[in-house]
Design a protein around this motif. Structure first.
Motif, PDB file in Angstrom:
ATOM      1  N   TYR A  30      -0.076  25.310 -27.815  1.00 23.57           N
ATOM      2  CA  TYR A  30      -0.526  24.513 -28.956  1.00 23.57           C
ATOM      3  C   TYR A  30       0.542  23.495 -29.359  1.00 23.57           C
ATOM      4  O   TYR A  30       0.249  22.346 -29.677  1.00 23.57           O
ATOM      5  N   MET A  31       1.807  23.931 -29.350  1.00 26.65           N
ATOM      6  CA  MET A  31       2.878  23.029 -29.751  1.00 26.65           C
ATOM      7  C   MET A  31       3.014  21.879 -28.762  1.00 26.65           C
ATOM      8  O   MET A  31       3.227  20.721 -29.144  1.00 26.65           O
ATOM      9  N   LEU A  32       2.881  22.175 -27.467  1.00 35.14           N
ATOM     10  CA  LEU A  32       2.954  21.113 -26.464  1.00 35.14           C
ATOM     11  C   LEU A  32       1.851  20.085 -26.675  1.00 35.14           C
ATOM     12  O   LEU A  32       2.067  18.877 -26.517  1.00 35.14           O
ATOM     13  N   ARG A  33       0.662  20.558 -27.032  1.00 32.56           N
ATOM     14  CA  ARG A  33      -0.440  19.633 -27.284  1.00 32.56           C
ATOM     15  C   ARG A  33      -0.084  18.680 -28.408  1.00 32.56           C
ATOM     16  O   ARG A  33      -0.300  17.466 -28.321  1.00 32.56           O
ATOM     17  N   GLY A  41       3.420  12.097 -23.023  1.00 35.43           N
ATOM     18  CA  GLY A  41       3.570  13.115 -21.999  1.00 35.43           C
ATOM     19  C   GLY A  41       4.996  13.543 -21.753  1.00 35.43           C
ATOM     20  O   GLY A  41       5.239  14.648 -21.280  1.00 35.43           O
ATOM     21  N   THR A  42       5.965  12.687 -22.078  1.00 36.92           N
ATOM     22  CA  THR A  42       7.369  13.031 -21.856  1.00 36.92           C
ATOM     23  C   THR A  42       7.950  13.862 -22.992  1.00 36.92           C
ATOM     24  O   THR A  42       9.030  14.424 -22.840  1.00 36.92           O
ATOM     25  N   PRO A  45      10.222  10.243 -27.737  1.00 43.08           N
ATOM     26  CA  PRO A  45       9.672   8.984 -28.261  1.00 43.08           C
ATOM     27  C   PRO A  45      10.316   7.725 -27.706  1.00 43.08           C
ATOM     28  O   PRO A  45       9.757   6.639 -27.856  1.00 43.08           O
ATOM     29  N   VAL A  46      11.474   7.844 -27.044  1.00 44.64           N
ATOM     30  CA  VAL A  46      12.094   6.639 -26.489  1.00 44.64           C
ATOM     31  C   VAL A  46      11.798   6.496 -24.999  1.00 44.64           C
ATOM     32  O   VAL A  46      12.334   5.596 -24.346  1.00 44.64           O
ATOM     33  N   ASN A  47      10.938   7.353 -24.480  1.00 49.29           N
ATOM     34  CA  ASN A  47      10.670   7.321 -23.050  1.00 49.29           C
ATOM     35  C   ASN A  47       9.207   7.673 -22.791  1.00 49.29           C
ATOM     36  O   ASN A  47       8.895   8.485 -21.932  1.00 49.29           O
ATOM     37  N   THR A  48       8.303   7.048 -23.531  1.00 51.18           N
ATOM     38  CA  THR A  48       6.887   7.418 -23.452  1.00 51.18           C
ATOM     39  C   THR A  48       6.176   6.643 -22.343  1.00 51.18           C
ATOM     40  O   THR A  48       6.587   5.546 -21.980  1.00 51.18           O
ATOM     41  N   PRO A  49       5.080   7.192 -21.809  1.00 50.86           N
ATOM     42  CA  PRO A  49       4.292   6.454 -20.814  1.00 50.86           C
ATOM     43  C   PRO A  49       3.727   5.166 -21.407  1.00 50.86           C
ATOM     44  O   PRO A  49       3.653   4.992 -22.627  1.00 50.86           O
ATOM     45  N   ASN A  61      -0.873  17.144 -19.913  1.00 53.24           N
ATOM     46  CA  ASN A  61      -1.080  15.738 -19.590  1.00 53.24           C
ATOM     47  C   ASN A  61       0.219  14.954 -19.803  1.00 53.24           C
ATOM     48  O   ASN A  61       0.594  14.631 -20.924  1.00 53.24           O
ATOM     49  N   TYR A  62       0.884  14.641 -18.700  1.00 51.22           N
ATOM     50  CA  TYR A  62       2.150  13.930 -18.781  1.00 51.22           C
ATOM     51  C   TYR A  62       1.951  12.414 -18.854  1.00 51.22           C
ATOM     52  O   TYR A  62       2.913  11.669 -18.986  1.00 51.22           O
ATOM     53  N   ASP A  63       0.699  11.943 -18.759  1.00 49.91           N
ATOM     54  CA  ASP A  63       0.437  10.511 -18.716  1.00 49.91           C
ATOM     55  C   ASP A  63       0.030   9.924 -20.062  1.00 49.91           C
ATOM     56  O   ASP A  63      -0.042   8.708 -20.203  1.00 49.91           O
TER      57      ASP A  63
END
Length: 914
Positions: A30-33, A41-42, A45-49, A61-63
């Motif tokens: 749940y936390m990952l969601r 997905g990463t 916040p400084v390295n988002t898709p 979902n890493y994308d």
């Protein structure tokens, strides 16, 4: 979210414990969601898709690009620290235990969003430089962070940082606190493994990119780490830290260097100015002891706080100098138990520990107020002792082993010790009673059964009725006892565990290795291969099977549910390209609750009837978590095109308790006849087991031998589907036994009469319209399949793992039947070591207690007169001891009543005073 209303007496955020305290694996999902929704997905916040028009997101979902791309970081952490300190324990507001000061006060599950702490502003902003804002600043393989529910300083959870990297920052909080001289900054942590050097990295408004006084903010030195110990590191703004005085704190970050296999628990970060006295004692308005059950008692409390607010004006906790209220319960004659905390001026209690064997036992509820710095507590105010509420008997049954080997003993019992005695019968495949017990609350079978197979359980006794009465009912649980071949492997079992050839009371010196050894039963094997659903769906397209409106069919399969994480979807049949809301509800759906009981089975009505649903309800249909269960869903049509549904669990047809059309005013009892005006089957439908649905989770479990029949199977034919087939029957159109791996598109090719159709583990990728989605097969993960069907592709291998709080484990070796390891401890103390054997069927654990580690020769080995002298210092309350020989000594001072009053361990030179 958890901060809303946190200080208001008018907000009561309590909820039943077992609803909120989720199993750790599921909590993390749940936390990952949530994290992937906000920070992509990463989870950084400084390295988002990159931004896209796809709005599909889930735990894997890493994308997904993340909403943080469209948000600016904001924070409410900006009040006057003289009025209220800033304290966070990284507590999420739920748990399976409740800790205070690092010690477990209650082992009951709980949930209260009102005491959720202030959580990190970003989850998780890692970078190799302070305030690094670009993807280039994010290490490819660096540290990671998460919340875990395995420990806590306060509450039921904390923050974990883990991994390896030479130089990395974790940015935690954006604040606007004006710091003053004398402010105390505290970091509380526990290193569970590995090593690191760690400093606080703070910066001020107007110069956010510059770290202030980093050299004076050392939290951890890798050379002096104590594994498994809570450590409080406190910094006071003075001396070397005067650079922080009168600065407005903008950033709170952690700077990790030389991190190697780090496993760090963070239990507190706080900034406190001055001290805060204990609040006034709460005044109880009302306490009520509610229902009682096998878990304990439920209750509620309502109280007020003395205050000078005018009538009808809201009084906040800050007005009465209170951070939280501690909720206590006490059974008469026993010690009080801290059950939890609340920020409301009322509280709910669930599963209060209660000894029902005590005659005329009573319980009382109490409350105290805790100061704003969480250090001082008022006296406990107690309500009157009261008798427990009406006891509700739980009729559920449990077995102590989910897979049983031939001639292995086992026990079945009511989970409620207060259940009325009943008649128990175990029935073999030929309908013979092979074991029984009369007038009992359990049945034990010594030496088990020699014949491999599934045995049914029949229990005749009182069962709770809808009107609250209890009535004698005969209940049958198909395949409840499962005797499986030794060739498919077994649940691991530790037969012996020793340290230095002793089972307990082991004594060694500091850093001396202890030889750990174990023996176990044979548990390795090979058998059928199943697919781990991991909350995803498994299914096929209706058109691939030639499914048509008005044509009967059956779905049959084996499933092993690991655990229920709230409501769970089983079979669903829907077309995700159809108009919303049919994209979600579709043609057919059904859910189970968190106890594994069927809540309803529903068919959508036709458009002409405004989707007038056909709803079936069952009282006793249940799929237990743990054992393998066979399910058959039979969809039978008559010549008029009307439908009738049949549910089989372990070959036993389940009786429908009641049914209705959604337009009916109430339910009708019994099973309905064939019903018309049911929505027609569509070729575009996905016929699936599991997968998530509105307010319901997917199945956390393993699937095996999934079958699609193009006919309505009879009761006898359903039983035949529970076994393997020598030849494929004519009507078995789709058959997936998972013995052959997936194809290049991650789908499984049917081995039924239709050898071109595919099915697979899947998820939905968002499409253009509301609720629409496209199927995407995902790579399957394999687990041990059902032991009652043939197979030879899954190898069950048992592996050992060891844990020792504050100990160092090395030289691990072993299998299912024997193994060894070494453990040593760097400090004197009393410890334990735990072995866990795990394979695809489950785990077994055993602990060696009372490992005593000492510094060497004790005082009894030397002569007091010649070896040391002791005398009191008349000016201070010290005892001075002079040692005549070099050595490492532990000195303990006892008073005349035998109580230990002081203790010290250190290396001492000849002639040195301690």
């Amino acid at each position: 979210i958890g901060l809303w209303g946190a200080h208001s007496q008018n907000m009561l955020w309590e909820s039943r414990g077992e609803k909120g305290a989720l199993p750790t694996v599921q909590q993390r999902t749940y936390m990952l969601r949530a994290e992937r929704y906000f920070t992509g997905g990463t989870r950084n916040p400084v390295n988002t898709p990159a931004l896209s028009n796809s709005m599909s997101y889930n735990a894997d979902n890493y994308d997904f690009f993340g909403m943080s791309k469209m948000m600016s970081a904001k924070s409410s952490l900006s009040w006057d620290l003289a009025t209220e300190p800033f304290i966070t324990y990284f507590n999420l507001g739920n748990g399976t235990f409740f800790n205070r000061n690092g010690k477990t006060e209650s082992n009951r599950e709980w949930y209260n969003i009102g005491i959720q702490d202030y959580l990190p502003t970003w989850r998780w902003w890692f970078a190799d430089s302070f305030m690094g804002r670009t993807p280039e600043n994010v290490p490819a393989k660096g540290l990671d962070a998460e919340f875990v529910w395995s420990d806590a300083w306060f509450g039921g959870s904390l923050m974990r940082v883990f991994g390896s990297h030479a130089n990395e920052y974790l940015h935690l909080f954006k604040t606007q606190f004006l710091l003053k001289g004398g402010d105390e900054i505290t970091v509380r942590y526990k290193v569970m493994g590995g090593s690191t050097d760690l400093t606080l990295a703070l910066s001020a408004e107007g110069n956010e990119n510059t770290v202030l006084a980093e050299n004076g903010l050392k939290v951890i030195e890798s050379s002096s780490i104590e594994i498994g110990e809570w450590v409080e590191k406190k910094f006071i703004i003075r001396g070397a830290l005067t650079a922080l005085n009168n600065k407005t704190l903008a950033m709170v970050a952690l700077h990790f260097t030389n991190a190697q296999n780090l496993d760090l628990y963070l239990g507190e970060f706080s900034i406190v100015r001055g001290s805060f006295a204990a609040p006034a004692t709460p005044v109880i308005e009302k306490t009520v002891v509610l229902a009682a059950n096998h878990k304990g008692l439920d209750g509620k409390i309502i109280f007020n706080m003395p205050n000078d607010k005018p009538a009808n004006e809201v009084c906040y906790n800050l007005d009465v100098k209170t951070a939280v209220f501690n909720l206590y319960a006490q059974q008469e004659g026993k010690e009080p138990v801290l059950m939890g905390a609340t920020t409301s001026w009322a509280g709910m209690y669930y599963a209060i520990p209660f000894d029902y064997t005590v005659e005329n036992a009573k319980v009382r509820l109490g409350v105290s107020a805790v100061s704003l710095d969480m250090k001082n507590e008022s006296e406990i105010t107690w309500g009157e002792y009261a008798e427990p509420g009406a006891y509700t008997i739980n009729d559920d049954i449990s077995i102590n082993k989910t897979t049983i080997k031939p001639n292995e003993d086992f026990e079945i019992k009511f989970i409620d010790a207060k259940h009325e005695p009943s008649k128990w019968e175990i029935i073999d495949g030929n309908n013979n009673v092979v074991a029984s017990a009369e007038n009992a609350i359990a049945i034990s079978v010594e030496n088990g059964f020699s014949e491999i197979g599934a045995y049914s359980l029949r229990v005749t006794g009182n069962v709770q009725q809808a009107d609250g009465s209890r009535k004698e009912v005969e209940r049958t649980f198909g395949s409840f006892v499962q005797i499986t071949s030794t060739t498919v492997g077994a649940l691991p079992k530790i037969l012996s565990l020793t340290g230095n050839d002793k089972e307990s009371d082991i004594e060694v010196g500091i850093s001396a290795p202890i030889a750990l050894k174990y023996t176990g039963r044979s548990a390795d094997g090979v058998g059928s291969q199943g697919v781990d659903l991991n909350e995803k769906g498994f299914g096929f397209r209706a058109s691939d099977m030639g499914m048509q409106p008005g044509k009967s069919f059956t779905l049959a399969f084996w499933v092993k549910v690991n655990k229920y994480n709230g409501g769970t979807q089983f079979i669903n049949i829907r077309d995700k390209q159809e108009g919303w809301p049919k994209t979600d509800w579709g043609w057919f759906w059904n859910f189970l609750n968190d106890e594994g009981k069927y809540t309803s089975i529903t068919f959508r009505g036709t458009d002409a009837t405004s989707n007038n649903e056909l709803q079936y309800q069952y009282d006793n249909a249940k799929v237990e978590a743990g054992p393998w269960t066979h399910l058959a869903y039979v969809f039978e049509y008559n010549n008029a095109g009307n439908i009738k549904f049949h549910l089989y669990i372990n070959g036993v047809k389940q009786e429908v308790a009641r049914w209705k059309r959604s337009t009916d005013s109430g339910y009708k009892t019994g099973e309905p006849d064939f019903q018309g005006n049911v929505y027609g089957m569509r070729g575009a439908n996905m016929v699936a087991f599991g997968g998530t649905h509105h307010s319901n989770n997917g199945v956390d479990g393993t699937l095996d031998n999934f079958q699609y029949w193009d006919k309505a199977l009879t009761a006898e034919e359903v039983k035949a589907t529970m076994e393997s087939f020598e030849t494929i029957p004519e009507n078995l159109v789709g058959y997936w036994d998972f013995e052959v791996g997936a194809n290049n598109e991650d789908g499984f090719v049917s081995t039924g009469t239709n050898k071109e159709a595919t099915a697979g583990v899947h998820e939905y990728i968002a499409a253009t319209g509301e609720g629409m989605g496209n199927i995407k097969y995902v790579a399957p993960t394999f687990k041990p399949g059902c032991p009652f069907v043939e197979g030879s592709n899954y190898k069950v291998v048992t592996k050992p793992s060891w844990s020792a709080d504050k100990g160092s484990i090395s030289d691990i070796a072993g299998s299912d039947v024997a193994g060894s390891a070494n453990v040593s401890f760097a400090k004197a103390g009393t410890y334990s070591a735990t072995l866990t054997l795990e394979n695809g069927w489950g785990t077994d654990s055993k602990t060696i207690n009372y490992i005593k580690v000492d510094t060497g020769a004790g005082i009894e080995d030397i002569t007091l007169e010649s070896e040391l002298s002791a005398y009191p210092n008349p000016f201070i309350n010290d005892v001075n001891i002079c040692f005549a020989q070099d050595g490492e000594y532990t000195v303990r001072v006892y008073n005349l009543s035998g109580s230990l009053v002081a203790e010290k361990t250190q290396s001492i030179a000849s002639g040195e005073f301690v």
